[in-house]
Design a protein around this motif. Structure first.
Motif, PDB file in Angstrom:
ATOM      1  N   SER A  35      -8.841  -9.531  -3.182  1.00  0.00           N
ATOM      2  CA  SER A  35      -9.009  -8.737  -4.400  1.00  0.00           C
ATOM      3  C   SER A  35      -7.940  -9.075  -5.432  1.00  0.00           C
ATOM      4  O   SER A  35      -8.219  -9.154  -6.629  1.00  0.00           O
ATOM      5  CB  SER A  35      -8.951  -7.243  -4.064  1.00  0.00           C
ATOM      6  N   ASP A  48      -8.870 -10.457  -9.114  1.00  0.00           N
ATOM      7  CA  ASP A  48      -8.538  -9.638 -10.277  1.00  0.00           C
ATOM      8  C   ASP A  48      -7.688 -10.367 -11.307  1.00  0.00           C
ATOM      9  O   ASP A  48      -7.864 -10.171 -12.511  1.00  0.00           O
ATOM     10  CB  ASP A  48      -7.793  -8.372  -9.834  1.00  0.00           C
ATOM     11  N   ALA A  80     -15.342  -4.472  -3.094  1.00  0.00           N
ATOM     12  CA  ALA A  80     -14.679  -5.465  -3.943  1.00  0.00           C
ATOM     13  C   ALA A  80     -15.686  -6.448  -4.525  1.00  0.00           C
ATOM     14  O   ALA A  80     -15.623  -6.798  -5.711  1.00  0.00           O
ATOM     15  CB  ALA A  80     -13.616  -6.210  -3.140  1.00  0.00           C
TER      16      ALA A  80
END
Length: 269
Positions: A161, A165, A193
């Motif tokens: 993640s 991101d 996610a």
């Protein structure tokens, strides 16, 4: 559909319901691991801060650091972290969690280091270059935790993640997250996610599939409900979108977030 700042809303939901988005990932050979911790004397950002406080406090911080580094003293590093937290310098405190994990190399310590570092590194109140370094440290911390506990899918989710991101190569993180789902097709945080990524990338149909799995196991998962509402609305399935947003509104407590959800609902009615 109301196009509010979805990332800000997602972050708000995370803060409210204390959801951590974890996903399982395979070992990433591109993430460099290191065995050093920045010396206060060598880091300009930390040095500038220490120069701004009184001499007694500065000497306390330097003494604690030297004792922790030279003597591998866990009590000293705990005191050092507490010192910076008391000064509301959570970026420095987060960084020294790596020193704590170096002294006591447990997967749980590296995980906490990664958690603190990834959280603080997005705080615009702190030095930009230090935040960038802290983000890289978070990736290293998560990887070291995985090295010590390779079967822990939640650790792999956190690393995947974090890469998705904020890394310039998000597909690297997606590959890791998909590896989690290969091992456990119903993995809650892995599907969550990937569902979030589906929303951001405009793959709403794929997002719905991921989020339906989450909601089949956790019907009151506030973030999954919100994301599902966003996905359904963009697919033109307004009835389902309204249902998801309405249920999400019932669960969350933050009034500002409820107002934002109301704005979404007004666009759909």
């Amino acid at each position: 559909m109301h196009k509010g700042p979805i990332w800000a809303i997602i972050v708000s939901i995370i803060a409210i319901v204390s959801i951590y988005f974890l996903t399982d990932i395979k070992e990433n050979q591109d993430i460099q691991t290191i065995n050093k911790v920045i010396d206060s004397d060598d880091n300009e950002t930390i040095s500038l801060f220490l120069d701004s406080i009184d001499e007694e406090e500065r000497n306390t911080a330097l003494s604690l650091f030297q004792e922790a580094r030279d003597s591998q003293d866990s009590a000293a590093v705990e005191a050092l972290i507490a010192f910076y937290e008391e000064k509301q310098q959570y970026n420095f405190a987060a960084y020294y969690h790596s020193l704590k994990a170096e002294i006591t190399p447990l997967a749980s310590n590296w995980e906490v280091a990664g958690d603190r570092q990834i959280s603080v590194s997005s705080n615009a109140a702190y030095d930009v270059s230090f935040n960038e370094m802290l983000y890289e440290e978070a990736l290293i911390s998560y990887q070291k935790a995985i090295d010590l506990d390779s079967s822990n899918l939640e650790l792999q989710v956190k690393l995947g993640s974090a890469i998705v991101d904020r890394s310039p190569q998000p597909m690297q993180g997606i590959t890791l997250l998909l590896g989690v789902i290969e091992q456990d097709s119903m993995h809650i945080n892995g599907n969550l996610a990937l569902g979030k990524f589906g929303i951001i990338s405009g793959q709403y149909d794929k997002a719905v599939i991921r989020l339906e799995k989450v909601l089949s196991l956790q019907p009151e998962n506030a973030e999954a409900l919100f994301l599902s509402g966003e996905a359904y609305s963009n697919l033109g399935m307004n009835g389902k979108a309204i249902s998801c947003f309405s249920k999400c509104k019932e669960i969350v407590e933050n009034e500002d977030l409820k107002k934002e959800i109301d704005a979404y609902l007004q666009q759909l009615l």
